[in-house]
Design an enzyme around this catalytic site. Sequence first.
Site, short mmCIF file in Angstrom:
data_model
loop_
_atom_site.label_atom_id
_atom_site.label_comp_id
_atom_site.label_asym_id
_atom_site.label_seq_id
_atom_site.Cartn_x
_atom_site.Cartn_y
_atom_site.Cartn_z
CG ASN A 91 69.44 52.59 74.47
OD1 ASN A 91 69.84 51.09 74.58
ND2 ASN A 91 68.98 53.52 74.87
CD GLN A 109 72.09 54.14 74.07
OE1 GLN A 109 72.82 53.86 75.04
NE2 GLN A 109 71.87 53.46 73.65
CG ASP A 169 72.20 55.49 64.90
OD1 ASP A 169 72.07 54.33 65.51
OD2 ASP A 169 71.00 56.30 65.33
CB SER A 204 83.48 53.41 57.32
OG SER A 204 82.47 52.03 56.62
N GLY A 238 70.62 49.88 68.29
CA GLY A 238 70.44 49.26 66.77
C GLY A 238 72.12 49.18 66.67
CG HIS A 239 75.59 48.60 67.83
ND1 HIS A 239 76.29 48.33 68.56
CD2 HIS A 239 74.69 49.85 68.43
CE1 HIS A 239 76.48 49.67 69.93
NE2 HIS A 239 75.35 50.36 69.32
#
Length: 434
Positions: free
Chosen positions: A38, A224, A13, A413, A40-41
Amino acid sequence: MQNIIVLGAQWGDEGKGKVVDLFAERFDVVARYQGGHNAGHTVFIGEKKFVLKLIPSGILRPGVQAVIGNGVVVDLAALLDEMATLEAAGVDVKAQLRISNRAHVIFPFHRLVEKMSEARENRIPIGTTSRGIGPCYEDKIGRRGIRIADLFDPESFRVMYDVLAEDKKALAATFNLHDTIDYAQIRAQYEEFAERVRPLVCDTAALLARSMAAGKRILFEGAQGTMLDVDHGTYPFVTSSSAAAAGASVGTGVPPTKIDGVIGVSKAYITRVGSGPFPTESFDGGGELLRREGNEFGAVTGRPRRCGWFDVPLLRYTAMVNGFDTLLITKLDVLDSLEEIPVCTGYRLKGQEVTEMPATYRALEAIEPIYQKLAGWQTSTRGINCYDKLPEKARAYLKFLEDRTGVEVGGISTGPERNETIIRSGSKLERLIG
Ligand code: GDP
Ligand code: IMO
Ligand code: MG
């Protein structure tokens, strides 16, 4: 011609989806090499939010080929769902997506096995995403798994499937688990799913080799993070695949000699979802603030993420196993309101300074982090896209991370959107993404 890996430097994440989407514009192919749904981008394009799970984030760039490599485990129901969502948003999935014929298939009974394993007495639950990822990889390594190519040979598939199903039924019986799975119905359903994805399935290693021969550039998208890598992570509190850089080669069939650079994505602090050691976890107001300001809730499971401070020894370790050329530090803006920012600069164990990452989770749990407090900047950095416009104290914070980790901070970022990014001029990062 440069092929580059983008992967997580922490426990996942880190903002890989945003970074991959941003860079994908400059590449011809984006390939996932491990994990499954699994992941989540999250990608924001203006007001639109996408959460990519199984499909590479590069698919959001028209014309970019998105490849699901052989190292990925594919739940066909989840894949078809994700394809439908993207198609509804106007993405030309059929033209852009290709799936490896060697990727292993996740079946619903893999989730059942996971439930048994997580609930087992005397076992500390890993806190998995309950997607059947681990049990599917177990079958792969156990040489009894079913690959996408197998689905297209009905005779052999039925035999392989029935043997696998028998195994799972026996397991469920042993553990007294009420197994309500209709195995025959799933077999028929997966034969039907297979027909639906058949036009997208191919030998993706051969496809990637042809792409490279034609001078095309590949971006490898890690899922991951390194500390969840099955070998190099905080075992057993890891996922079941090779999330670290070397996995890109194994999981796509692109030889290591064809990969030119590795970009580590790291938050300006750190988070973790699920159980396991976390030396710099903050249990006071600091952790709460990071969760609130960073909206730290799982993109897949919605679970609150555990939050803590930037961990230099951990980053030095993940830089060592991945060979990071450069770092892209995300979510700097989340730290904006802090007066002081603790950074862990070393580990102590039983009073002794530790110079190598402990191998056991018990040793990791016993770590006493050594903190240094850096001055916060207490002004908004949100959306700043030029390095010189960052407050001086924010630049000092980044310089500190760069000096202590020994890796260039090539990018920063400052918000979830594409344009809320700084690529430092003259950096290795700038050269790598070309
Ligand atoms: P991934 O799994 O590494 O792709 O990361 P996730 O999508 O699970 O989590 C990262 C979250 O942070 C997402 O909600 C992103 O939209 C968000 N995000 C990414 N970069 C930034 C940033 O620089 N600032 C802020 N505030 N949010 C960001
Ligand atoms: P992205 O790609 C954060 C964690 C789970 C659990 C452990 C094992 O979005 O960064 P699994 O279901 O993989 O067997 O669970 O790994 N985990 C992640 N944590 N981000 C992810 O993916 C994760 N994928 C798995 O929470 O602790
Ligand atoms: Mg994620």
